[in-house]
Design a protein around this motif. Structure first.
Motif, PDB file in Angstrom:
ATOM      1  N   PHE A 190       0.822  -1.220   0.000  1.00 38.00           N
ATOM      2  CA  PHE A 190       0.000   0.000   0.000  1.00 38.00           C
ATOM      3  C   PHE A 190       0.853   1.265   0.000  1.00 38.00           C
ATOM      4  O   PHE A 190       1.994   1.264   0.459  1.00 38.00           O
ATOM      5  CB  PHE A 190      -0.885   0.022   1.248  1.00 38.00           C
ATOM      6  N   ASN A 197       0.283   0.828   5.557  1.00 35.08           N
ATOM      7  CA  ASN A 197      -0.783   0.131   6.288  1.00 35.08           C
ATOM      8  C   ASN A 197      -0.260  -0.898   7.283  1.00 35.08           C
ATOM      9  O   ASN A 197      -0.778  -1.999   7.386  1.00 35.08           O
ATOM     10  CB  ASN A 197      -1.765  -0.522   5.321  1.00 35.08           C
ATOM     11  N   LEU A 198       0.773  -0.518   8.021  1.00 31.43           N
ATOM     12  CA  LEU A 198       1.236  -1.382   9.101  1.00 31.43           C
ATOM     13  C   LEU A 198       0.470  -1.025  10.370  1.00 31.43           C
ATOM     14  O   LEU A 198      -0.021   0.094  10.499  1.00 31.43           O
ATOM     15  CB  LEU A 198       2.729  -1.167   9.350  1.00 31.43           C
ATOM     16  N   VAL A 199       0.374  -1.997  11.295  1.00 33.75           N
ATOM     17  CA  VAL A 199      -0.171  -1.672  12.612  1.00 33.75           C
ATOM     18  C   VAL A 199       0.973  -1.031  13.395  1.00 33.75           C
ATOM     19  O   VAL A 199       1.934  -1.694  13.757  1.00 33.75           O
ATOM     20  CB  VAL A 199      -0.689  -2.933  13.323  1.00 33.75           C
ATOM     21  N   LYS A 200       0.881   0.271  13.592  1.00 34.22           N
ATOM     22  CA  LYS A 200       2.046   1.036  14.034  1.00 34.22           C
ATOM     23  C   LYS A 200       2.540   0.636  15.411  1.00 34.22           C
ATOM     24  O   LYS A 200       3.722   0.691  15.704  1.00 34.22           O
ATOM     25  CB  LYS A 200       1.721   2.527  14.007  1.00 34.22           C
ATOM     26  N   ARG A 201       1.606   0.253  16.280  1.00 33.32           N
ATOM     27  CA  ARG A 201       2.028  -0.049  17.646  1.00 33.32           C
ATOM     28  C   ARG A 201       2.543  -1.480  17.793  1.00 33.32           C
ATOM     29  O   ARG A 201       3.105  -1.816  18.817  1.00 33.32           O
ATOM     30  CB  ARG A 201       0.876   0.150  18.620  1.00 33.32           C
ATOM     31  N   SER A 202       2.293  -2.327  16.788  1.00 34.35           N
ATOM     32  CA  SER A 202       2.761  -3.704  16.888  1.00 34.35           C
ATOM     33  C   SER A 202       4.206  -3.794  16.416  1.00 34.35           C
ATOM     34  O   SER A 202       4.704  -2.904  15.723  1.00 34.35           O
ATOM     35  CB  SER A 202       1.896  -4.622  16.039  1.00 34.35           C
ATOM     36  N   SER A 214       1.472 -11.301  10.338  1.00 35.62           N
ATOM     37  CA  SER A 214       0.060 -11.166  10.006  1.00 35.62           C
ATOM     38  C   SER A 214      -0.190 -11.456   8.537  1.00 35.62           C
ATOM     39  O   SER A 214      -1.309 -11.755   8.138  1.00 35.62           O
ATOM     40  CB  SER A 214      -0.459  -9.776  10.396  1.00 35.62           C
ATOM     41  N   GLY A 233      12.341  -6.918  16.186  1.00 31.85           N
ATOM     42  CA  GLY A 233      11.741  -6.695  17.505  1.00 31.85           C
ATOM     43  C   GLY A 233      11.229  -5.275  17.717  1.00 31.85           C
ATOM     44  O   GLY A 233      10.599  -4.984  18.731  1.00 31.85           O
ATOM     45  N   ARG A 283       5.582  -8.583   4.382  1.00 29.57           N
ATOM     46  CA  ARG A 283       4.276  -9.119   4.762  1.00 29.57           C
ATOM     47  C   ARG A 283       3.610  -9.777   3.554  1.00 29.57           C
ATOM     48  O   ARG A 283       3.035 -10.861   3.655  1.00 29.57           O
ATOM     49  CB  ARG A 283       3.384  -7.989   5.300  1.00 29.57           C
ATOM     50  N   GLY A 332      -6.230   1.696   7.302  1.00 29.91           N
ATOM     51  CA  GLY A 332      -5.223   1.080   6.444  1.00 29.91           C
ATOM     52  C   GLY A 332      -4.848  -0.333   6.859  1.00 29.91           C
ATOM     53  O   GLY A 332      -4.980  -1.272   6.066  1.00 29.91           O
ATOM     54  N   PRO A 333      -4.358  -0.525   8.098  1.00 28.29           N
ATOM     55  CA  PRO A 333      -3.948  -1.869   8.518  1.00 28.29           C
ATOM     56  C   PRO A 333      -5.084  -2.875   8.428  1.00 28.29           C
ATOM     57  O   PRO A 333      -4.844  -4.041   8.091  1.00 28.29           O
ATOM     58  CB  PRO A 333      -3.536  -1.664   9.973  1.00 28.29           C
ATOM     59  N   ALA A 377      -5.223  -3.956   4.970  1.00 22.23           N
ATOM     60  CA  ALA A 377      -4.069  -4.784   4.638  1.00 22.23           C
ATOM     61  C   ALA A 377      -4.272  -6.198   5.154  1.00 22.23           C
ATOM     62  O   ALA A 377      -3.926  -7.169   4.471  1.00 22.23           O
ATOM     63  CB  ALA A 377      -2.809  -4.178   5.237  1.00 22.23           C
ATOM     64  N   TYR A 393      -5.767  -8.760  14.738  1.00 20.04           N
ATOM     65  CA  TYR A 393      -4.497  -8.210  14.282  1.00 20.04           C
ATOM     66  C   TYR A 393      -4.589  -6.793  13.740  1.00 20.04           C
ATOM     67  O   TYR A 393      -3.588  -6.095  13.655  1.00 20.04           O
ATOM     68  CB  TYR A 393      -3.867  -9.137  13.232  1.00 20.04           C
ATOM     69  N   PRO A 410      -4.709  -4.288  18.250  1.00 16.45           N
ATOM     70  CA  PRO A 410      -3.429  -3.628  18.540  1.00 16.45           C
ATOM     71  C   PRO A 410      -3.530  -2.111  18.467  1.00 16.45           C
ATOM     72  O   PRO A 410      -2.773  -1.406  19.111  1.00 16.45           O
ATOM     73  CB  PRO A 410      -2.502  -4.152  17.446  1.00 16.45           C
ATOM     74  N   GLN A 411      -4.488  -1.606  17.694  1.00 13.51           N
ATOM     75  CA  GLN A 411      -4.622  -0.150  17.590  1.00 13.51           C
ATOM     76  C   GLN A 411      -5.335   0.449  18.782  1.00 13.51           C
ATOM     77  O   GLN A 411      -5.089   1.599  19.143  1.00 13.51           O
ATOM     78  CB  GLN A 411      -5.397   0.212  16.321  1.00 13.51           C
ATOM     79  N   MET A 456      16.560  -8.294  24.192  1.00 14.59           N
ATOM     80  CA  MET A 456      15.216  -7.913  24.624  1.00 14.59           C
ATOM     81  C   MET A 456      14.352  -9.126  24.884  1.00 14.59           C
ATOM     82  O   MET A 456      13.408  -9.092  25.639  1.00 14.59           O
ATOM     83  CB  MET A 456      14.598  -6.989  23.579  1.00 14.59           C
TER      84      MET A 456
END
Lengths: 253, 478, 379
Positions: free
Chosen positions: A85, A89-94, A102, A140, A158, B382-383, B386, B400, B404-405, C1
């Motif tokens: 994309f 479109n990543l899950v930013k906090r993961s 995923s 990580g 991904r 977006g995620p 995806a 997923y 997480p958001q 970590m």
């Protein structure tokens, strides 16, 4: 082979994004879709894996009708189609690792994935995928700790996790600078040479010339050009892009 | 500030009134209109914003003075009215005019009336009384020296009757004797005790048969304290207290009263005092109350927050209606303090921490649901797109792409809410909701300022510690 | 970590166990009793219904009485001839024997009104028989017992009387609404004065708690730490907690509440102000200092213009909070709508309590809206 036949999409707001679009994509092609923003490129790509349901027309992939697939079958189809994309479109906090994993959701055991458990094989795949795009050391870290170019590489990794036969790339380099653009597109080119079909939307002429094996141009939801990359010259490009062509060229130089 | 506003809104402001936008009205009619209805003249002179402001200001000022009904303040709306007429004329001639006079008059009236309404009277601020309150607060009743007690008593019959036993009591090598064996109220009795700790302070106290303690020192309002000699003996002359028979069912009946001798000495170390123990218990209840309230609030707020998220509910008119109703209810509930809700819950389930917990939970549901719904509204689509594109089913998409958001901000808001709830739990206790607040009110009622001080210290420690903790957690999550 | 998996899992299990214990203990000390809540709900339903129908307007009432004679036993007196229109009562049957019951109906009375049905005996004594309400058409129907005590004496029957409350005149504001309005004024003044006084005191003090201004030399640093800790300590108390002591000192009344609110606001604003001062741009201070200006001039020409917008937004924020708190501080401090509300609830006057709660919701909302508007204009 992917056959798109008489595809139309009208949004509930009345906007007609695609009008009777038909073309074929042979296996192993690097097909580039060009056109102004709003010309229907994103809609077209999203119709192929049915993130958007087309209003009319058919999409046949190896003679399977994607547009008529029931939900379970659709998921089977989707997992063979990777997608990259513009906004990553990543899950930013993961973590980067979770984001890459995923991509494997279509294959994974639904219950195990639900509690976040992944087999050793899947984890190894993820590390390998990250290694291919050169950022295995970032596994990580949180996705939002990465730079834009690195985030897009995570996006490619991904897509790789899906073992795709087809990759849809929606303006994959529009948010990146020219040097990073080439590095991302080179990964796609590499994958293409390994036999994965790529459908990619772009809007820089030099990138089109450099990577595309074939080009489809959209204007207001209608195909205005279909042919090889070499057939497209500045004049043709200007015709497709209208007055904005100057700007686009200036930006690409 | 004024400078800034002029810059940001030039056409509506007086400084920008130049030849380009001439007022449509001349001075006299503008003044007349404003005399009729304050602000109307300015309004007609194309100073809409100014006109409306003047009208609202005048209305509030008039209402306030009329409500207070003190003729001394009637000058203020009159003054503003006069100014407004003059101002209308000036506006009509496109002359600049400041707001200083009416604002000043309005403020003087507001603060003057406010001062009187609030019964502000610094003469009631008695510094003597303040010292009496503050001095014990410097010695919070938290811990006390550990000490052992040496106790002895002798029984005296009041008033005298027949067959009065000898007033002599022996115990653990200690002997206490009173002469005579019986006495009437206010008569003198000689009491002797031996075998106590030598050279030690001894408190001497009267106890009636029903267990009421009476002081023997001063005018029966202070503890009588004497020292034993080097042999541990003590002889003292006491009067039978005037209130010895107060509360007795039959004052003529001869009953045994006791004279107690108490000695204390430290045995090293400190222990929690009784009040200190109660304070800690109260603190525990308060924190637990906040915790349970937050927990129940989370459980209720999560589903409600989905109904109050605009991006999820704007699909069709029915869900939109649900959204509007839920939002409105949440806003109403949020504007009612937990204390007020606690009033009502105490009436329903009775006194105790449960009522307080319910009130806090109620208020928190509204507050949390609003915060949560804002998180949901801010989700990045977006995620989710995806993950759908990878062939994941909808459960996996939620796991997923959505969770997480929303989990980190949800957690941050929840801890923040818990922090607030601990503070509120203290005051919810005031109305009988239990915990440290209830204890505080009780201690104030019996004027135990040392206990009050212990409560204050505990509250400060809890609140500051929680503040620190929740700030740290939020820093890590966001 | 990455820690060893076994250790991580053990740690997680331990944490979960700890959480379970904490929640269990909390559940216990909170004396949670949901069955009790449910069994008490009918009780609560009544309270909430009354709170939700606040006492806002009243009318003056006039009591209208209509009556019919009723013979017990039958034949002891002539049966009445009922009128065919207007407010009227009809008994079926028109007479009854002792210890039987009959149906009493009323027509064309005032609709939805509470009515009292009573006997007036031949000797003039009165006995209330029953109470009921009329429907939307002003009709009621109820069963009445023919008690021996209501027997006719010497051919004079007892009268059945029905009292209806008929409202006369226009709607007028109720006593509760007037009281609430008055208390609301007091409440708003409380917020206004405490915010103003706190601002006047906190603004200069905040400079003493700003590190970039004070942390020079031993004296400055000491003052900085003293004020910092003072603000932090005082800020940790809810104004209501503070009000308990102030009310004990000054006696019940709005003054105690206002003063307590002021003290906490000073601490809170002082902290916010000092943070605003700390975040100012050091460059512009340097520029003014470089001109050789004395310390005071530095403050006036470079610090103040930078902090005013922040200060104003903090003041408005606190004005908002203080309005909310003023609505409840009366409970411990006395005065204001909080005091009124607690008294109404303690005397079970829930309609009036509802009026107060409605007023609180409106005022808090209005102030919220107002301050949001002002902040929008300022930024």
């Amino acid at each position: 082979m992917l056959r798109i036949q008489n595809l139309s999409k009208t949004y509930p707001s009345g906007t007609q994004a695609l009008k009777n679009v038909s073309f074929d994509v042979q296996d192993g092609e690097f097909m580039v879709v060009i056109g102004l923003s709003g010309s229907g490129k994103s809609t077209l790509l999203r119709c192929i894996n049915r993130l958007i349901d087309p209003t009319e027309g058919k999409i046949l992939w190896d003679d399977v009708d994607i547009t008529a697939a029931p939900p379970a079958e659709l998921r089977q189809i989707r997992r063979k189609i990777g997608m990259v994309f513009q906004q990553f479109n990543l899950v930013k906090r993961s973590s980067v690792m979770t984001n890459v994993l995923s991509g494997r959701l279509g294959y994974a055991n639904p219950w195990m994935s639900l509690i976040g458990l992944w087999s050793a094989d899947e984890k190894k795949r993820a590390i390998d995928a990250l290694d291919r795009v050169g950022i295995a050391d970032k596994a990580g870290e949180r996705a939002d700790a990465l730079s834009g170019g690195q985030q897009q590489r995570v996006g490619v990794a991904r897509a790789l996790m899906q073992e795709p036969k087809l990759i849809l790339a929606d303006e994959p380099v529009a948010s990146l600078d020219p040097v990073l653009s080439h590095s991302i597109l080179q990964y796609l080119e590499q994958l293409n040479k390994e036999g994965i079909t790529v459908i990619c939307s772009l809007h820089f002429l030099d990138l089109v010339h450099r990577y595309a094996t074939r080009v489809v141009a959209l204007k207001d939801g209608v195909i205005v050009f279909e042919g090889s990359a070499q057939e497209i010259d500045r004049a043709k490009f200007k015709e497709i892009y209208g007055e904005e062509a100057q700007e686009v060229r200036a930006a690409s130089l | 500030m004024a400078r800034k506003r002029r810059k940001s809104a030039p056409p509506a402001c007086e400084t920008a009134m130049t030849a380009s936008s001439k007022p449509t009205i001349s001075a006299l009619p503008a003044a007349l209109l404003s005399a009729l209805l304050p602000g109307l003249g300015q309004f007609s002179a194309r100073q809409r914003y100014r006109g409306v402001s003047i009208f609202i200001g005048f209305l509030i000022l008039t209402m306030m003075t009329l409500w207070y009904a003190d003729p001394r303040w009637y000058f203020s709306p009159v003054l503003v009215w006069l100014w407004n007429i003059w101002d209308a004329a000036r506006q009509a001639r496109s002359q600049k005019n400041g707001f200083l006079l009416p604002v000043l008059v309005g403020l003087i009236a507001a603060y003057g009336i406010g001062w009187q309404v609030l019964q502000i009277d610094f003469s009631t601020a008695d510094m003597n009384r303040a010292t009496h309150i503050l001095r014990p607060m410097l010695r919070p009743d938290f811990i006390q020296e550990r000490r052992e007690t040496n106790e002895m008593w002798v029984e005296i019959f009041v008033p005298c009757g027949t067959d009065v036993p000898t007033a002599r009591h022996e115990m653990d090598g200690k002997v206490a004797i009173a002469t005579p064996d019986c006495a009437a109220v206010l008569e003198t009795v000689i009491v002797n005790v031996s075998g106590m700790w030598p050279n030690a302070e001894t408190e001497i106290l009267w106890e009636t048969p029903i267990g009421n303690a009476r002081m023997l020192g001063g005018n029966e309002d202070a503890m009588l304290v004497q020292n034993t000699d080097e042999n541990g003996s003590l002889t003292v002359l006491i009067h039978v207290p005037s209130l010895a028979l107060a509360g007795a069912p039959d004052p003529t009946l001869s009953l045994g009263h006791r004279v107690y001798f108490n000695q204390h000495r430290p045995i090293g170390g400190y222990e929690l005092s009784f009040v200190g123990g109660e304070v800690l218990k109260g603190a525990l209840v308060t924190i637990a109350m906040a915790l349970m309230a937050t927990l129940f609030a989370i459980i209720l707020a999560i589903p409600i927050s989905f109904l109050a998220a605009r991006n999820l509910m704007s699909g069709n008119p029915v869900t939109m209606a649900v959204y509007v109703v839920v939002r409105t209810l949440l806003n109403i509930l949020r504007s009612i303090e937990a204390l007020i809700i606690a009033f009502i819950f105490v009436k329903i389930v009775g006194l105790g921490p449960f009522a307080g917990m319910l009130a806090l939970a109620f208020h928190s549901v509204a507050a949390l649901a609003k915060l949560y719904s804002e998180v949901i509204e801010g989700i990045d689509p977006g995620p989710i797109e995806a993950i759908r594109a990878t062939g994941a089913n909808w459960v996996q998409v939620v796991r997923y792409g959505v969770i997480p958001q929303i989990v980190p901000p949800f957690t941050a808001f929840t801890i923040y809410r818990w922090d607030i709830n601990v503070r509120s739990a203290t005051i919810v206790g005031f109305v009988g909701g239990g915990g440290i607040g209830f204890l505080l009110i009780e201690l104030i009622r019996i004027s135990d300022m040392r206990g009050v001080s212990a409560v204050f210290i505990t509250i400060a420690v809890i609140v500051i510690a929680l503040d620190y903790f929740s700030a740290k957690v939020r820093e890590r999550l966001v | 970590m990455r820690r060893p998996t076994v250790l991580r899992i053990t740690l997680n299990i331990l944490l979960l166990a700890l959480l379970a214990v904490v929640l269990g203990v909390s559940w216990n000390v909170t004396e949670i009793d949901f069955p009790g809540l449910i069994s008490n709900l009918p009780n609560g339903e009544k309270i909430i219904k009354e709170v939700l129908s606040p006492d806002l307007f009243t009318r003056d009432f006039e009591t209208a009485t209509i009556e019919i004679p009723f013979a017990i036993p039958c034949g002891s007196a002539p049966d009445p001839i009922p009128p065919s229109s207007g407010p009227r009562l009809i008994a079926t049957p028109a007479c009854a024997d002792e210890k039987t019951s009959f149906t009493l109906e009323g027509f064309d009375l005032s609709p939805n009104a509470e009515i009292v049905i009573r006997w007036q005996f031949p000797d003039g004594r009165i006995l209330t028989a029953t109470r009921t309400t009329t429907d939307a058409d002003g009709h009621f129907s109820t069963s009445v017992d023919a008690k021996p005590i209501a027997s006719a004496v010497d051919g004079v029957p007892s009268q059945l009387q029905v009292d209806t409350n008929v409202s006369v005149g226009n709607l007028k504001t109720s006593q509760a609404l007037q009281d609430v309005t008055r208390e609301m004024f007091v409440t708003i003044f409380m917020a206004l004065l405490s915010t103003t006084i706190a601002t006047i005191i906190a603004a200069p003090l905040s400079f003493l708690a700003a590190s970039n201004i004070m942390r020079r030399g031993v004296v400055g640093t000491t003052i900085y730490y003293i004020f910092r800790s003072f603000f932090n300590l005082m800020r940790s108390y809810d104004p209501l907690v503070m009000a308990t002591v102030f009310a004990f000192w000054l006696g019940y009344g709005p003054f105690a509440g206002m003063l307590a609110l002021t003290v906490v606001t000073i601490a809170s604003l002082g902290k916010l102000f000092s943070e605003a001062i700390e975040s100012i741009d050091a460059g512009s201070i340097e520029a003014v200092t470089a001109t050789g200006a004395p310390r005071l001039h530095t403050v006036v020409y470079s610090v103040i213009p930078q902090i005013v917008p922040d200060f104003i937004s903090f003041i408005i924020y606190h004005w908002d909070i203080n309005v909310r708190i003023s609505t409840i501080i009366g409970y411990v401090g006395g005065g204001g709508i909080g005091y009124y509300l607690s008294q109404r609830i303690n005397t079970f006057a829930y309609h009036q309590a509802g009026t107060a709660i409605l007023a609180i919701v409106i005022v808090v909302w209005a102030m919220d809206f107002l301050s949001a508007e002002i902040r929008k204009r300022l930024t």
